[in-house]
Write a protein that holds these residues in place. Structure first.
Motif, PDB file in Angstrom:
ATOM      1  N   GLN A   1       0.228  -1.634   0.191  1.00 42.16           N
ATOM      2  CA  GLN A   1      -0.364   0.475   0.525  1.00 42.16           C
ATOM      3  C   GLN A   1       0.776   1.027  -0.179  1.00 42.16           C
ATOM      4  O   GLN A   1       1.836   1.664   0.801  1.00 42.16           O
ATOM      5  CB  GLN A   1      -1.229  -0.085   0.908  1.00 42.16           C
TER       6      GLN A   1
ATOM      7  N   THR B   1      -7.560  11.062   2.085  1.00 44.84           N
ATOM      8  CA  THR B   1      -6.288  10.536   1.703  1.00 44.84           C
ATOM      9  C   THR B   1      -6.143  11.836   0.436  1.00 44.84           C
ATOM     10  O   THR B   1      -5.373  13.151   0.512  1.00 44.84           O
ATOM     11  CB  THR B   1      -5.355   9.711   1.275  1.00 44.84           C
ATOM     12  N   GLN B   2      -6.732  11.434  -0.495  1.00 44.18           N
ATOM     13  CA  GLN B   2      -7.091  12.679  -1.734  1.00 44.18           C
ATOM     14  C   GLN B   2      -7.535  14.237  -1.604  1.00 44.18           C
ATOM     15  O   GLN B   2      -7.078  14.511  -1.621  1.00 44.18           O
ATOM     16  CB  GLN B   2      -8.043  11.722  -2.746  1.00 44.18           C
TER      17      GLN B   2
ATOM     18  N   ASP C   1     -11.710   7.280   3.864  1.00 43.59           N
ATOM     19  CA  ASP C   1     -10.462   7.437   3.108  1.00 43.59           C
ATOM     20  C   ASP C   1     -10.638   9.279   2.719  1.00 43.59           C
ATOM     21  O   ASP C   1     -10.500   8.687   1.762  1.00 43.59           O
ATOM     22  CB  ASP C   1      -9.679   7.057   2.661  1.00 43.59           C
TER      23      ASP C   1
ATOM     24  N   GLN D   1      -4.127   7.536  -1.957  1.00 41.61           N
ATOM     25  CA  GLN D   1      -3.465   6.106  -1.451  1.00 41.61           C
ATOM     26  C   GLN D   1      -4.318   4.603  -2.204  1.00 41.61           C
ATOM     27  O   GLN D   1      -4.910   4.221  -2.859  1.00 41.61           O
ATOM     28  CB  GLN D   1      -4.494   5.398   0.379  1.00 41.61           C
TER      29      GLN D   1
ATOM     30  N   GLY E   1       0.669   5.818  -0.338  1.00 39.00           N
ATOM     31  CA  GLY E   1      -0.167   7.022   0.085  1.00 39.00           C
ATOM     32  C   GLY E   1       0.385   7.862  -0.366  1.00 39.00           C
ATOM     33  O   GLY E   1       2.100   7.663  -1.762  1.00 39.00           O
TER      34      GLY E   1
END
Length: 414
Positions: free
Chosen positions: A131, A183-184, A181, A191, A133
């Motif tokens: 994975q 993250t973006q 998630d 991710q 990130g």
């Protein structure tokens, strides 16, 4: 040295506030002095790199040309002295270091010693998944060959895997709990879950073909030093102390040989030679977590009934078995089963105890794993994962103990 966040409303200032501010400013000045003293001891390209990285939280995609030795039109003394570096271990870490040395530092003569065969090294189905990130994607871009376009590098990796949008917990009774998630949304980059073998192949492609030497390095148990008028070199030796004939001397050895690293054992013991079995010596500082992790990527979709772009997780009521599955690229799914040790007559028994070695062992492991999942309370998700495992070739199943290094030798951090 950085501006503080604005306060939404005025706060009365006290004498203690002035004292705290003065103390904090003194700490900042001391830290800056230490940073500058350390910074000026570095060769020019590394001064630029550490200055940039220290002052920003992430490395922008366009920064590779800023750091490259061709852009700086110089090569540091350290890079010149590192010509002939040998990296032991051709996994993700070893290949990433080799790419960084060649493509960033400008060290043209680097070798990576990989214990597996050439066919195994080139198998993109090996090793289950990894994975990445945002910083992992930036790092890949940063160390990749200058032949690649900046945006191209990241897009290639994203195209190889599955972008993760969240995680779904599969609750008892068929209920689910989705955790997004962000993250973006937070960073502008997602991710992604990528086949481990494909990621390794991508890193190998950033290097000339002759850099990686397969079926090499497995019998290294230490090193011995030598010097001439101009420089110092080390030669690799086996457990008997004999120089390994097919490995030339080198100015620098980098150990990237996994959690059971022979080189970590050398550092921890403060020795240059392991005289006992390397596997035993390198395993002394490894902590076992009491679980066996079995995983793979299979060319089969998880199914339309499951939330797209999400990993899914379920647990046996007693926690003895954890079941994970998620997207690993178009039409592919990553699955992983973690099985806790059982206890028989007071002794811990691992899930793989008693299984044969080699191909027969992998087939036996697959059959035992399917039997274990079939013994759980059946639900649609467990049945789906059973189908994924059934479709997976036993040869592509990756099994490992839940292990991590207890610590690195205290002297290595100084």
């Amino acid at each position: 040295p950085y501006p503080s966040q604005a306060t939404p409303f005025p706060v009365p200032k006290t004498d203690s506030d002035d004292s705290a501010h003065k103390s904090k400013q003194e700490d900042n000045n001391n830290n800056n002095t230490k940073y500058n003293q350390h910074h000026m001891r570095l060769p020019p390209p590394l001064r630029l790199a550490t200055a940039f990285i220290s002052r920003t939280s992430t490395v922008p995609l366009s920064s590779r040309s800023l750091f490259s030795t061709s852009a700086l039109n110089m090569k540091s003394n350290a890079a010149t002295q590192a010509e002939g570096t040998v990296i032991v271990g051709g996994g993700i870490a070893g290949l990433a270091v080799a790419a960084a040395l060649r493509n960033v530092a400008g060290v043209s003569n680097v070798k990576v010693l990989e214990a597996s065969t050439k066919a195994a090294f080139q198998n993109t189905d090996s090793g289950a998944a990894a994975q990445l990130g945002p910083n992992g994607l930036r790092a890949l871009n940063f160390i990749s060959s200058s032949d690649n376009d900046d945006d191209d590098v990241v897009q290639k990796v994203l195209d190889m895997g599955g972008i993760l949008e969240g995680n779904v917990m599969m609750m008892p009774g068929g209920q689910t709990m989705a955790i997004p998630d962000t993250t973006q949304a937070d960073t502008g980059m997602p991710q992604v879950l990528v086949r481990w073998g494909m990621l390794r192949s991508f890193l190998a492609d950033q290097l000339p073909e002759d850099v990686v030497v397969t079926e090499a390095g497995k019998d290294i148990a230490g090193y011995k030093s030598s010097s001439d008028d101009n420089s110092q070199h080390v030669s690799m030796i086996d457990t008997s102390g004999n120089t390994i004939a097919d490995l030339s001397s080198t100015p620098l050895i980098i150990g990237a040989d996994g959690v059971r690293s022979a080189f970590r054992a050398l550092v921890r013991k403060d020795v240059t030679h392991l005289t006992t079995d390397v596997t035993d010596a390198s395993g002394e500082d490894v902590k076992y977590g009491g679980r066996i992790n079995i995983k793979a990527v299979v060319n089969k979709s998880l199914g339309e009934e499951y939330k797209s772009g999400h990993t899914h997780a379920a647990f046996a009521p007693d926690g003895s078995v954890a079941v994970f599955a998620g997207p690993a690229g178009e039409g592919s799914t990553y699955w992983a089963i973690s099985v806790a040790d059982s206890v028989t007559d007071g002794d811990a028994v691992t899930f793989t105890d008693g299984l044969p070695a080699g191909s027969d062992g992998k087939m036996a492991l697959k059959e035992k794993l399917l039997a274990k999942l079939n013994s759980l309370d059946s639900d649609a998700y467990i049945t789906t994962v059973i189908d994924l495992i059934t479709e997976t070739s036993a040869e592509n199943i990756f099994c490992q103990k839940s292990e991590e290094a207890k610590e690195l030798a205290s002297g290595a951090a100084n």
